[in-house]
Design a protein around this motif. Structure first.
Motif, PDB file in Angstrom:
ATOM      1  N   ASN A 175     -99.070  20.730  33.479  1.00 41.26           N
ATOM      2  CA  ASN A 175     -99.747  20.714  32.316  1.00 41.26           C
ATOM      3  C   ASN A 175     -98.480  21.092  31.042  1.00 41.26           C
ATOM      4  O   ASN A 175     -98.653  20.414  30.125  1.00 41.26           O
ATOM      5  CB  ASN A 175    -100.715  21.957  32.021  1.00 41.26           C
ATOM      6  CG  ASN A 175    -102.054  21.377  32.622  1.00 41.26           C
ATOM      7  OD1 ASN A 175    -102.074  20.318  33.331  1.00 41.26           O
ATOM      8  ND2 ASN A 175    -102.618  22.662  33.204  1.00 41.26           N
ATOM      9  N   SER A 176     -97.634  21.903  31.523  1.00 41.43           N
ATOM     10  CA  SER A 176     -96.523  21.993  30.451  1.00 41.43           C
ATOM     11  C   SER A 176     -95.977  20.630  29.924  1.00 41.43           C
ATOM     12  O   SER A 176     -95.425  20.555  28.765  1.00 41.43           O
ATOM     13  CB  SER A 176     -95.608  23.113  30.643  1.00 41.43           C
ATOM     14  OG  SER A 176     -94.972  22.758  32.057  1.00 41.43           O
ATOM     15  N   ASP A 177     -95.610  20.059  31.002  1.00 40.71           N
ATOM     16  CA  ASP A 177     -94.834  18.700  30.566  1.00 40.71           C
ATOM     17  C   ASP A 177     -95.603  17.566  30.150  1.00 40.71           C
ATOM     18  O   ASP A 177     -95.301  17.089  28.939  1.00 40.71           O
ATOM     19  CB  ASP A 177     -94.419  18.099  31.965  1.00 40.71           C
ATOM     20  CG  ASP A 177     -93.199  18.671  32.610  1.00 40.71           C
ATOM     21  OD1 ASP A 177     -92.555  19.332  31.833  1.00 40.71           O
ATOM     22  OD2 ASP A 177     -92.863  18.392  33.744  1.00 40.71           O
ATOM     23  N   LEU A 178     -96.953  17.640  30.024  1.00 42.04           N
ATOM     24  CA  LEU A 178     -97.954  16.896  29.285  1.00 42.04           C
ATOM     25  C   LEU A 178     -98.063  17.198  28.062  1.00 42.04           C
ATOM     26  O   LEU A 178     -97.807  16.443  26.919  1.00 42.04           O
ATOM     27  CB  LEU A 178     -99.322  16.810  30.018  1.00 42.04           C
ATOM     28  CG  LEU A 178    -100.388  16.056  29.225  1.00 42.04           C
ATOM     29  CD1 LEU A 178    -100.101  14.549  29.352  1.00 42.04           C
ATOM     30  CD2 LEU A 178    -101.907  16.131  29.971  1.00 42.04           C
ATOM     31  N   ILE A 179     -98.033  18.467  27.895  1.00 44.81           N
ATOM     32  CA  ILE A 179     -98.286  18.961  26.376  1.00 44.81           C
ATOM     33  C   ILE A 179     -96.760  18.848  25.586  1.00 44.81           C
ATOM     34  O   ILE A 179     -96.852  18.344  24.554  1.00 44.81           O
ATOM     35  CB  ILE A 179     -98.475  20.716  26.265  1.00 44.81           C
ATOM     36  CG1 ILE A 179     -99.659  20.798  27.081  1.00 44.81           C
ATOM     37  CG2 ILE A 179     -98.293  21.262  24.975  1.00 44.81           C
ATOM     38  CD1 ILE A 179    -100.095  22.287  27.314  1.00 44.81           C
ATOM     39  N   ARG A 180     -95.810  18.876  26.185  1.00 44.61           N
ATOM     40  CA  ARG A 180     -94.363  18.510  25.544  1.00 44.61           C
ATOM     41  C   ARG A 180     -94.237  17.253  25.175  1.00 44.61           C
ATOM     42  O   ARG A 180     -93.727  16.972  24.116  1.00 44.61           O
ATOM     43  CB  ARG A 180     -93.316  19.103  26.581  1.00 44.61           C
ATOM     44  CG  ARG A 180     -91.998  19.285  25.756  1.00 44.61           C
ATOM     45  CD  ARG A 180     -90.791  19.912  26.345  1.00 44.61           C
ATOM     46  NE  ARG A 180     -91.035  21.109  26.803  1.00 44.61           N
ATOM     47  CZ  ARG A 180     -90.698  22.083  26.103  1.00 44.61           C
ATOM     48  NH1 ARG A 180     -89.980  21.901  24.836  1.00 44.61           N
ATOM     49  NH2 ARG A 180     -91.110  23.461  26.245  1.00 44.61           N
ATOM     50  N   ALA A 181     -94.616  16.392  26.115  1.00 45.99           N
ATOM     51  CA  ALA A 181     -94.621  14.808  26.003  1.00 45.99           C
ATOM     52  C   ALA A 181     -95.492  14.557  24.870  1.00 45.99           C
ATOM     53  O   ALA A 181     -95.052  13.780  24.113  1.00 45.99           O
ATOM     54  CB  ALA A 181     -94.974  14.281  27.364  1.00 45.99           C
ATOM     55  N   LEU A 182     -96.633  14.922  24.846  1.00 46.06           N
ATOM     56  CA  LEU A 182     -97.476  14.598  23.918  1.00 46.06           C
ATOM     57  C   LEU A 182     -97.226  14.881  22.237  1.00 46.06           C
ATOM     58  O   LEU A 182     -97.774  14.468  21.418  1.00 46.06           O
ATOM     59  CB  LEU A 182     -99.083  15.178  23.939  1.00 46.06           C
ATOM     60  CG  LEU A 182     -99.614  14.447  25.174  1.00 46.06           C
ATOM     61  CD1 LEU A 182    -101.166  14.894  25.271  1.00 46.06           C
ATOM     62  CD2 LEU A 182     -99.736  13.118  25.273  1.00 46.06           C
ATOM     63  N   ALA A 244    -114.861  18.319  25.399  1.00 44.37           N
ATOM     64  CA  ALA A 244    -114.430  17.474  26.442  1.00 44.37           C
ATOM     65  C   ALA A 244    -115.471  17.505  27.521  1.00 44.37           C
ATOM     66  O   ALA A 244    -115.612  16.397  28.210  1.00 44.37           O
ATOM     67  CB  ALA A 244    -113.525  18.380  27.205  1.00 44.37           C
ATOM     68  N   ARG A 245    -116.712  18.323  27.482  1.00 41.51           N
ATOM     69  CA  ARG A 245    -117.665  18.262  28.332  1.00 41.51           C
ATOM     70  C   ARG A 245    -118.819  17.333  27.738  1.00 41.51           C
ATOM     71  O   ARG A 245    -119.859  17.200  28.235  1.00 41.51           O
ATOM     72  CB  ARG A 245    -118.185  19.680  28.762  1.00 41.51           C
ATOM     73  CG  ARG A 245    -117.204  20.316  29.470  1.00 41.51           C
ATOM     74  CD  ARG A 245    -117.533  21.940  29.685  1.00 41.51           C
ATOM     75  NE  ARG A 245    -116.430  22.665  30.273  1.00 41.51           N
ATOM     76  CZ  ARG A 245    -116.604  23.989  30.309  1.00 41.51           C
ATOM     77  NH1 ARG A 245    -117.492  24.689  29.600  1.00 41.51           N
ATOM     78  NH2 ARG A 245    -115.562  24.518  30.923  1.00 41.51           N
ATOM     79  N   GLN A 290    -110.488  10.911  27.509  1.00 39.96           N
ATOM     80  CA  GLN A 290    -110.176  10.661  28.690  1.00 39.96           C
ATOM     81  C   GLN A 290    -109.335  11.745  29.300  1.00 39.96           C
ATOM     82  O   GLN A 290    -109.536  12.378  30.363  1.00 39.96           O
ATOM     83  CB  GLN A 290    -109.746   9.195  29.141  1.00 39.96           C
ATOM     84  CG  GLN A 290    -111.013   8.384  28.824  1.00 39.96           C
ATOM     85  CD  GLN A 290    -110.299   6.898  29.320  1.00 39.96           C
ATOM     86  OE1 GLN A 290    -109.113   6.601  29.428  1.00 39.96           O
ATOM     87  NE2 GLN A 290    -111.196   5.747  29.341  1.00 39.96           N
ATOM     88  N   MET A 291    -108.174  11.682  28.657  1.00 41.05           N
ATOM     89  CA  MET A 291    -107.106  12.740  28.976  1.00 41.05           C
ATOM     90  C   MET A 291    -107.876  14.372  28.986  1.00 41.05           C
ATOM     91  O   MET A 291    -107.606  15.087  29.892  1.00 41.05           O
ATOM     92  CB  MET A 291    -105.971  12.843  28.218  1.00 41.05           C
ATOM     93  CG  MET A 291    -104.858  13.739  28.595  1.00 41.05           C
ATOM     94  SD  MET A 291    -105.162  15.447  27.715  1.00 41.05           S
ATOM     95  CE  MET A 291    -105.030  14.858  26.106  1.00 41.05           C
ATOM     96  N   GLN A 297    -110.223  20.700  32.570  1.00 40.55           N
ATOM     97  CA  GLN A 297    -110.704  21.559  34.000  1.00 40.55           C
ATOM     98  C   GLN A 297    -109.580  22.344  34.704  1.00 40.55           C
ATOM     99  O   GLN A 297    -109.953  23.100  35.187  1.00 40.55           O
ATOM    100  CB  GLN A 297    -111.230  20.373  35.083  1.00 40.55           C
ATOM    101  CG  GLN A 297    -112.532  19.524  34.483  1.00 40.55           C
ATOM    102  CD  GLN A 297    -112.984  18.295  35.120  1.00 40.55           C
ATOM    103  OE1 GLN A 297    -112.168  18.067  36.363  1.00 40.55           O
ATOM    104  NE2 GLN A 297    -113.662  17.567  34.926  1.00 40.55           N
ATOM    105  N   VAL A 298    -108.412  22.105  34.380  1.00 39.49           N
ATOM    106  CA  VAL A 298    -107.248  22.795  35.077  1.00 39.49           C
ATOM    107  C   VAL A 298    -106.510  23.463  33.965  1.00 39.49           C
ATOM    108  O   VAL A 298    -105.613  24.044  34.615  1.00 39.49           O
ATOM    109  CB  VAL A 298    -106.430  21.798  35.683  1.00 39.49           C
ATOM    110  CG1 VAL A 298    -107.375  20.937  36.759  1.00 39.49           C
ATOM    111  CG2 VAL A 298    -105.958  20.548  34.939  1.00 39.49           C
ATOM    112  N   ALA A 299    -106.802  23.436  32.871  1.00 40.62           N
ATOM    113  CA  ALA A 299    -105.901  23.977  31.832  1.00 40.62           C
ATOM    114  C   ALA A 299    -106.431  25.463  31.328  1.00 40.62           C
ATOM    115  O   ALA A 299    -107.856  25.655  31.328  1.00 40.62           O
ATOM    116  CB  ALA A 299    -105.701  23.095  30.602  1.00 40.62           C
ATOM    117  N   SER A 300    -105.514  26.463  30.918  1.00 45.68           N
ATOM    118  CA  SER A 300    -105.945  27.581  30.465  1.00 45.68           C
ATOM    119  C   SER A 300    -106.436  27.757  28.894  1.00 45.68           C
ATOM    120  O   SER A 300    -106.122  26.675  28.419  1.00 45.68           O
ATOM    121  CB  SER A 300    -104.950  28.667  30.733  1.00 45.68           C
ATOM    122  OG  SER A 300    -103.679  28.300  29.943  1.00 45.68           O
TER     123      SER A 300
END
Length: 327
Positions: A175-182, A244-245, A290-291, A297-300
């Motif tokens: 998750n941290s890499d996805l956040i930094r990439a976005l 998201a839901r 979609q993301m 579901q997996v993020a805090s």
């Protein structure tokens, strides 16, 4: 070049507040004069009491002084409002001139020097985002047409032996890499940002969202809209989870926290007039949604809050409000 609209200068003359203050002052002085005329003289009128004289002067002139202090404060507030309105009109006029020049001139024509200079000065603080984005060239057709870049087609998913794709053997993206990439690298020296972006580009879903975000941010930058300029209102992580839901409607309006009227107007006009921009915006909104469904579901809560601060999330807030996704 179209003229920049200027607010009309108010005609000189006393304002309503000043007229009221003058009437109150005159009324007070008349009342004081009547009081001293009607008041019978005291028995010790021959003696002079300095303390009583000073208190009498204060009682007479202090209310008048307070009235005109209030008038001065009201006048200062009015001047500040007029200056703010004049500045806002000048900025809106400059953006409207820019849009008129883009629509009235053929592709490739340059803006007049004065308008171009002003737009450059406004966007100077946020051009570092565009520099970082330019490092990663998208292969989508909209990017080719609007940025006029010659990019060789690349196989997005190289196939390995026995039909196994590179995405199947790539490590899971944290998750941290996805956040930094976005959020994209801040500068060319942002090694952690580039490393996270390289890891995100190895994930098929993350790569599609990054490319869609890059395309949209590049198109928005052509109108002088930069995500670093936006300061959207923060929404609670719980609200992002509900969105998201699949929850929609008025309770989700807080997610569209972008309040910059000029950016909203420019993006809305581009959506109506530019089919390529409209397709890129809808594609980006779909990929982000979609993301978000899988990320939630997996993020805090802390990770969702960090995601909402990225440049990609700000673009989602902006375009979601323009398209009515939060209504």
């Amino acid at each position: 070049m179209a003229n920049v609209p200027q607010p009309q200068t108010p005609k000189p003359g006393p304002s309503r507040i000043e007229v009221i203050a003058l009437a109150l002052s005159v009324g007070w002085m008349v009342a004081v004069a009547i009081f001293f005329i009607v008041l019978p003289p005291s028995g010790d009128a021959a003696s002079f009491d300095s303390l009583r004289f000073v208190l009498t002067l204060m009682a007479v002139f202090m209310p008048v002084a307070m009235i005109w202090v209030a008038v001065a404060a009201a006048r200062s507030a009015r001047v500040m409002r007029e200056e703010a309105a004049r500045l806002h009109a000048a900025i809106d006029g400059m953006r409207h001139t820019y849009m008129a020049e883009r629509q009235g001139k053929p592709a490739g024509a340059s803006l007049e020097p004065t308008v171009e200079k002003k737009l450059t000065e406004i966007a100077q603080a946020t051009r570092k985002t565009e520099t970082a984005l330019a490092t990663f060239t998208s292969s989508r057709e909209a990017q080719k047409l609007l940025t006029e870049r010659k990019v060789a087609p690349v196989d997005d998913q190289p196939t390995l032996a026995l039909g196994t794709s590179a995405d199947d053997i790539a490590p899971a993206l944290i998750n941290s890499d996805l956040i930094r990439a976005l959020n994209f690298p801040d500068t060319e020296q942002d090694t952690r940002g580039f490393a996270a972006l390289r890891r995100a580009l190895k994930d098929r879903n993350a790569r599609q969202l990054v490319q869609a975000s890059q395309d949209l941010l590049t198109l928005l930058s052509q109108d002088g809209i930069y995500m670093d300029d936006l300061r959207p209102d923060r929404a609670r992580p719980e609200l992002w989870r509900r969105f998201a839901r699949g929850e929609r409607g008025r309770p989700m309006a807080a997610l569209g926290g972008v309040r910059d009227r000029s950016s909203l107007a420019l993006a809305s006009g581009r959506m109506r007039e530019d089919t390529i921009f409209r397709d890129a915006a809808h594609h980006f909104l779909r990929k982000f949604d979609q993301m978000l469904q899988s990320f939630e579901q997996v993020a805090s809560d802390e990770e969702i809050a960090a995601l909402s601060e990225t440049r990609t999330a700000r673009a989602f807030m902006l375009m979601g409000r323009v398209t009515g996704a939060f209504d």
